[in-house]
Design a protein around this motif. Structure first.
Motif, short mmCIF file in Angstrom:
data_model
loop_
_atom_site.label_atom_id
_atom_site.label_comp_id
_atom_site.label_asym_id
_atom_site.label_seq_id
_atom_site.Cartn_x
_atom_site.Cartn_y
_atom_site.Cartn_z
N LEU A 1 0.85 -1.19 0.00
CA LEU A 1 0.00 0.00 0.00
C LEU A 1 0.88 1.24 0.00
CD1 LEU A 1 -2.76 1.46 0.38
CD2 LEU A 1 -2.44 1.13 2.86
N THR A 2 0.64 2.17 -0.91
CA THR A 2 1.46 3.37 -1.02
C THR A 2 0.78 4.56 -0.36
OG1 THR A 2 0.58 4.28 -3.09
CG2 THR A 2 2.18 2.48 -3.26
N THR A 3 1.56 5.63 -0.23
CA THR A 3 1.04 6.85 0.39
C THR A 3 -0.06 7.50 -0.45
OG1 THR A 3 2.85 8.08 -0.65
CG2 THR A 3 3.16 7.39 1.65
N HIS A 4 -0.16 7.15 -1.71
CA HIS A 4 -1.19 7.70 -2.58
C HIS A 4 -2.45 6.83 -2.63
CE1 HIS A 4 2.40 9.85 -4.12
NE2 HIS A 4 1.54 10.84 -4.23
N GLY A 5 -2.53 5.84 -1.75
CA GLY A 5 -3.72 5.00 -1.71
C GLY A 5 -3.78 3.97 -2.80
N ALA A 6 -2.63 3.73 -3.48
CA ALA A 6 -2.58 2.70 -4.52
C ALA A 6 -2.12 1.38 -3.91
CB ALA A 6 -1.62 3.12 -5.64
N VAL A 7 -2.52 0.27 -4.52
CA VAL A 7 -2.13 -1.06 -4.06
C VAL A 7 -1.43 -1.79 -5.20
CG1 VAL A 7 -2.93 -3.29 -3.18
CG2 VAL A 7 -4.03 -1.17 -2.42
N PHE A 8 -0.25 -2.36 -4.90
CA PHE A 8 0.51 -3.15 -5.87
C PHE A 8 0.59 -4.58 -5.36
CE2 PHE A 8 1.69 1.15 -6.72
CZ PHE A 8 2.00 1.21 -8.07
N ALA A 9 0.58 -5.54 -6.30
CA ALA A 9 0.60 -6.95 -5.92
C ALA A 9 1.52 -7.73 -6.84
CB ALA A 9 -0.82 -7.53 -6.03
N TYR A 10 2.14 -8.78 -6.27
CA TYR A 10 2.77 -9.78 -7.13
C TYR A 10 2.99 -11.07 -6.37
CZ TYR A 10 7.86 -9.69 -5.90
OH TYR A 10 9.08 -9.83 -5.29
N GLY A 11 3.33 -12.13 -7.15
CA GLY A 11 3.50 -13.46 -6.58
C GLY A 11 2.63 -14.47 -7.28
N GLN A 12 2.38 -15.57 -6.61
CA GLN A 12 1.50 -16.58 -7.19
C GLN A 12 0.06 -16.08 -7.20
OE1 GLN A 12 2.01 -20.64 -5.87
NE2 GLN A 12 4.19 -20.31 -5.42
N ASN A 13 -0.67 -16.51 -8.20
CA ASN A 13 -1.99 -15.92 -8.44
C ASN A 13 -2.99 -16.96 -8.93
OD1 ASN A 13 -3.77 -13.66 -8.66
ND2 ASN A 13 -3.36 -13.55 -10.86
N ASN A 14 -2.79 -18.21 -8.51
CA ASN A 14 -3.61 -19.29 -9.06
C ASN A 14 -5.08 -19.19 -8.70
OD1 ASN A 14 -2.33 -19.71 -6.55
ND2 ASN A 14 -2.88 -21.88 -6.54
N TYR A 15 -5.44 -18.41 -7.70
CA TYR A 15 -6.84 -18.22 -7.34
C TYR A 15 -7.29 -16.78 -7.55
CZ TYR A 15 -6.39 -22.82 -5.19
OH TYR A 15 -6.17 -24.16 -4.97
N GLY A 16 -6.47 -15.99 -8.24
CA GLY A 16 -6.83 -14.59 -8.45
C GLY A 16 -6.58 -13.71 -7.25
N GLN A 17 -5.74 -14.18 -6.31
CA GLN A 17 -5.51 -13.44 -5.07
C GLN A 17 -4.73 -12.13 -5.26
OE1 GLN A 17 -4.36 -16.58 -5.77
NE2 GLN A 17 -2.56 -17.10 -4.56
N LEU A 18 -4.26 -11.88 -6.49
CA LEU A 18 -3.62 -10.59 -6.78
C LEU A 18 -4.63 -9.56 -7.26
CD1 LEU A 18 -0.29 -11.66 -8.51
CD2 LEU A 18 -0.79 -11.38 -6.08
N GLY A 19 -5.83 -9.99 -7.59
CA GLY A 19 -6.89 -9.04 -7.96
C GLY A 19 -6.66 -8.33 -9.28
N LEU A 20 -5.98 -8.99 -10.21
CA LEU A 20 -5.60 -8.35 -11.47
C LEU A 20 -6.49 -8.77 -12.64
CD1 LEU A 20 -1.74 -8.65 -11.07
CD2 LEU A 20 -3.18 -6.65 -10.61
N GLY A 21 -7.56 -9.48 -12.36
CA GLY A 21 -8.50 -9.86 -13.41
C GLY A 21 -8.19 -11.17 -14.09
N ASN A 22 -7.18 -11.90 -13.59
CA ASN A 22 -6.82 -13.19 -14.17
C ASN A 22 -6.18 -14.05 -13.10
OD1 ASN A 22 -3.89 -12.57 -14.08
ND2 ASN A 22 -4.39 -11.09 -15.67
N ALA A 23 -5.72 -15.23 -13.49
CA ALA A 23 -5.07 -16.14 -12.53
C ALA A 23 -3.62 -16.41 -12.95
CB ALA A 23 -5.85 -17.45 -12.42
N ASP A 24 -3.00 -15.45 -13.61
CA ASP A 24 -1.62 -15.60 -14.06
C ASP A 24 -0.63 -15.14 -12.99
OD1 ASP A 24 -2.66 -16.38 -16.53
OD2 ASP A 24 -2.63 -14.32 -17.30
N GLN A 25 0.47 -15.87 -12.85
CA GLN A 25 1.51 -15.45 -11.92
C GLN A 25 2.15 -14.16 -12.41
OE1 GLN A 25 4.05 -18.50 -10.40
NE2 GLN A 25 5.76 -17.11 -10.05
N VAL A 26 2.50 -13.28 -11.48
CA VAL A 26 3.06 -11.97 -11.82
C VAL A 26 4.44 -11.85 -11.19
CG1 VAL A 26 2.76 -9.47 -11.56
CG2 VAL A 26 0.77 -10.93 -12.00
N GLU A 27 5.44 -11.48 -11.98
CA GLU A 27 6.82 -11.39 -11.51
C GLU A 27 7.22 -10.00 -11.08
OE1 GLU A 27 8.58 -13.97 -11.03
OE2 GLU A 27 7.35 -15.46 -12.06
N GLU A 28 6.43 -8.99 -11.46
CA GLU A 28 6.72 -7.61 -11.08
C GLU A 28 5.52 -7.02 -10.36
OE1 GLU A 28 9.52 -5.93 -11.44
OE2 GLU A 28 10.57 -7.53 -12.52
#
Length: 205
Positions: A107-134
């Motif tokens: 969580l950043t000071t501007h109220g933005a949220v960044f995510a990465y890691g395994q995403n097999n259940y969509g736990q990154l909230g990015l609209g898919n279930a793909d793993q994200v490296e960045e």
């Protein structure tokens, strides 16, 4: 003071002599513990007071430690690496981390949220279930009076395979595994891959 243990409990990140961060644990392919100074200047905690030291945050997944220094800069060190990894989100200041064993939210000071890691259940909230490296920014939206507007996040939390973001006005968004309704949705066990408000029936009066 030990700050974080990771890599199947074989490695530690701690604040040591000279208020510098140290990694203690097994070097890859070694049989005995090694003490390794994280030499990069960016890892020095230039503490002018005890409050500076107390502001250091360390969390992480099984394979990666994540450090926020008192300047709100986010750094990463991988379990398989003996030296400093790299700075993440150099254009942002991070005020809170949340991690499971396999993914994290920042969580950043501007109220933005960044995510990465395994995403097999969509736990990154990015609209898919793909793993994200960045680290990737979530598209957070809140709907008020049928109008969708960008949301300002104020708190993040991670379960093992689902995530929760609290936004302004105490509104809540959930995403990830929902097989036991941990996201607060009656979705027949289907995972939620986008940030979604939980279903909260109105109380009877």
């Amino acid at each position: 003071m030990v700050l974080h243990r990771f890599g199947t409990e074989e490695k530690f990140i701690l604040l040591g002599k000279g208020n510098q961060l140290y990694s203690l644990g097994l070097v890859p392919d070694a049989e005995t513990p090694q003490e390794i100074l994280l030499n990069d200047e960016a890892w020095k905690v230039e503490a002018g007071s005890s409050e500076d030291i107390g502001a250091v945050q360390i969390l992480g997944t099984k394979e990666e430690a994540l450090v926020v220094n008192h300047m709100l800069e986010l750094f990463s060190v991988k379990y398989a690496e003996s030296q400093l990894g790299r700075r993440l989100l150099p254009e942002h200041k991070v005020i809170q981390l949340a991690c499971s064993d396999i993914h994290f939210l920042a969580l950043t000071t501007h109220g933005a949220v960044f995510a990465y890691g395994q995403n097999n259940y969509g736990q990154l909230g990015l609209g898919n279930a793909d793993q994200v490296e960045e680290p990737t920014q979530l598209d957070l939206k809140m709907t008020v009076a049928q109008v969708s507007t960008p949301a300002f996040a104020t708190f993040v939390a991670c379960g093992q395979a689902h995530s929760v973001v609290i936004c302004q006005n105490e509104s809540v968004l959930c995403f990830g595994m929902n097989n036991t309704h941990q996201c607060g949705m009656n979705s027949n066990g289907q995972s939620l891959v986008t940030p979604t408000p939980p279903e909260c029936p109105e109380a009877d009066h």
